[in-house]
Write a protein that holds these residues in place. Structure first.
Motif, PDB file in Angstrom:
ATOM      1  N   ILE A 151       6.115  77.733  34.482  1.00 23.05           N
ATOM      2  CA  ILE A 151       5.848  79.167  34.886  1.00 23.05           C
ATOM      3  C   ILE A 151       4.635  79.443  35.524  1.00 23.05           C
ATOM      4  O   ILE A 151       5.659  80.520  36.197  1.00 23.05           O
ATOM      5  N   GLU A 152       4.014  78.695  36.114  1.00 19.95           N
ATOM      6  CA  GLU A 152       2.969  78.675  37.115  1.00 19.95           C
ATOM      7  C   GLU A 152       4.584  79.135  38.342  1.00 19.95           C
ATOM      8  O   GLU A 152       4.265  80.273  39.164  1.00 19.95           O
ATOM      9  N   MET A 153       4.769  78.167  38.596  1.00 26.02           N
ATOM     10  CA  MET A 153       5.807  78.301  39.852  1.00 26.02           C
ATOM     11  C   MET A 153       6.937  79.584  39.519  1.00 26.02           C
ATOM     12  O   MET A 153       7.085  80.350  40.631  1.00 26.02           O
ATOM     13  N   ALA A 154       7.629  79.789  38.422  1.00 31.15           N
ATOM     14  CA  ALA A 154       7.943  81.163  38.492  1.00 31.15           C
ATOM     15  C   ALA A 154       7.001  82.661  38.938  1.00 31.15           C
ATOM     16  O   ALA A 154       7.722  83.404  39.515  1.00 31.15           O
ATOM     17  N   TRP A 155       6.282  82.424  38.571  1.00 36.01           N
ATOM     18  CA  TRP A 155       4.986  84.006  38.943  1.00 36.01           C
ATOM     19  C   TRP A 155       5.246  83.676  39.803  1.00 36.01           C
ATOM     20  O   TRP A 155       4.215  84.532  41.232  1.00 36.01           O
ATOM     21  N   GLU A 156       4.571  82.555  41.084  1.00 34.74           N
ATOM     22  CA  GLU A 156       4.628  82.576  42.517  1.00 34.74           C
ATOM     23  C   GLU A 156       5.435  83.351  43.222  1.00 34.74           C
ATOM     24  O   GLU A 156       6.723  82.961  42.914  1.00 34.74           O
ATOM     25  N   ASP A 157       5.377  84.357  43.721  1.00 37.09           N
ATOM     26  CA  ASP A 157       6.128  85.372  44.292  1.00 37.09           C
ATOM     27  C   ASP A 157       6.994  84.397  45.510  1.00 37.09           C
ATOM     28  O   ASP A 157       8.044  84.347  45.823  1.00 37.09           O
ATOM     29  N   ARG A 158       6.253  83.567  45.840  1.00 33.80           N
ATOM     30  CA  ARG A 158       6.798  83.108  47.156  1.00 33.80           C
ATOM     31  C   ARG A 158       7.486  81.399  46.998  1.00 33.80           C
ATOM     32  O   ARG A 158       8.000  80.662  47.725  1.00 33.80           O
ATOM     33  N   THR A 159       7.980  80.785  45.677  1.00 36.45           N
ATOM     34  CA  THR A 159       8.299  80.024  44.833  1.00 36.45           C
ATOM     35  C   THR A 159       9.693  80.174  44.329  1.00 36.45           C
ATOM     36  O   THR A 159       9.731  81.006  43.614  1.00 36.45           O
ATOM     37  N   PRO A 160      10.709  79.308  45.540  1.00 39.27           N
ATOM     38  CA  PRO A 160      12.172  80.117  45.243  1.00 39.27           C
ATOM     39  C   PRO A 160      12.647  79.731  43.965  1.00 39.27           C
ATOM     40  O   PRO A 160      12.132  77.995  43.676  1.00 39.27           O
ATOM     41  N   PHE A 161      13.748  80.066  43.495  1.00 41.58           N
ATOM     42  CA  PHE A 161      14.240  78.927  42.068  1.00 41.58           C
ATOM     43  C   PHE A 161      14.683  77.889  42.285  1.00 41.58           C
ATOM     44  O   PHE A 161      14.644  76.978  41.626  1.00 41.58           O
ATOM     45  N   GLU A 162      15.420  78.102  43.394  1.00 43.38           N
ATOM     46  CA  GLU A 162      15.790  76.424  43.857  1.00 43.38           C
ATOM     47  C   GLU A 162      14.937  75.337  43.977  1.00 43.38           C
ATOM     48  O   GLU A 162      15.077  74.748  44.052  1.00 43.38           O
ATOM     49  N   ALA A 163      13.306  75.628  44.194  1.00 44.02           N
ATOM     50  CA  ALA A 163      12.698  74.466  44.204  1.00 44.02           C
ATOM     51  C   ALA A 163      12.335  73.806  43.086  1.00 44.02           C
ATOM     52  O   ALA A 163      12.163  73.069  42.442  1.00 44.02           O
ATOM     53  N   ILE A 164      12.087  75.366  41.950  1.00 48.26           N
ATOM     54  CA  ILE A 164      11.831  74.605  40.797  1.00 48.26           C
ATOM     55  C   ILE A 164      13.605  74.060  40.292  1.00 48.26           C
ATOM     56  O   ILE A 164      13.345  72.804  39.418  1.00 48.26           O
ATOM     57  N   ALA A 165      14.942  73.852  40.207  1.00 42.86           N
ATOM     58  CA  ALA A 165      16.049  73.551  40.364  1.00 42.86           C
ATOM     59  C   ALA A 165      15.448  71.996  40.973  1.00 42.86           C
ATOM     60  O   ALA A 165      15.605  70.981  40.377  1.00 42.86           O
ATOM     61  N   LEU A 166      15.310  71.674  42.229  1.00 44.84           N
ATOM     62  CA  LEU A 166      14.469  70.598  42.935  1.00 44.84           C
ATOM     63  C   LEU A 166      13.839  69.901  41.876  1.00 44.84           C
ATOM     64  O   LEU A 166      14.205  68.678  42.113  1.00 44.84           O
TER      65      LEU A 166
END
Length: 85
Positions: free
Chosen positions: A15-30
């Protein structure tokens, strides 16, 4: 990864990463193995409806949330909690 098997600490980090503007969905996937659709489903499940709607409005069309739409790659900040090169 199945979103129903995630512990609360992992859910909080996603959730924290998803709220961050500069964190892409690809980083969450990785890091967590979740697709963009799974992240959206997790956010919908874990957040109040009004908070989820606010997040969706912020994320929709935002270049920084998708690596392929970004104008920059090199020189961006990477948290020590983030996996990958």
């Amino acid at each position: 990864m199945n979103i129903s098997n995630l512990d609360s600490e992992t859910i909080d980090r996603i959730i924290e990463m998803a709220w961050e503007d500069r964190t892409p969905f690809e980083a969450i996937a990785l890091q967590f193995g979740l697709t963009e659709k799974q992240v959206i489903a997790l956010m919908r499940r874990e957040m109040k409806e009004s908070s989820f709607q606010m997040w969706r409005e912020r994320v929709s069309g935002r270049k920084t949330k998708h690596l392929k739409k970004r104008d920059f790659i090199q020189g961006r900040f990477r948290s020590q909690n983030q996996k990958g090169s």
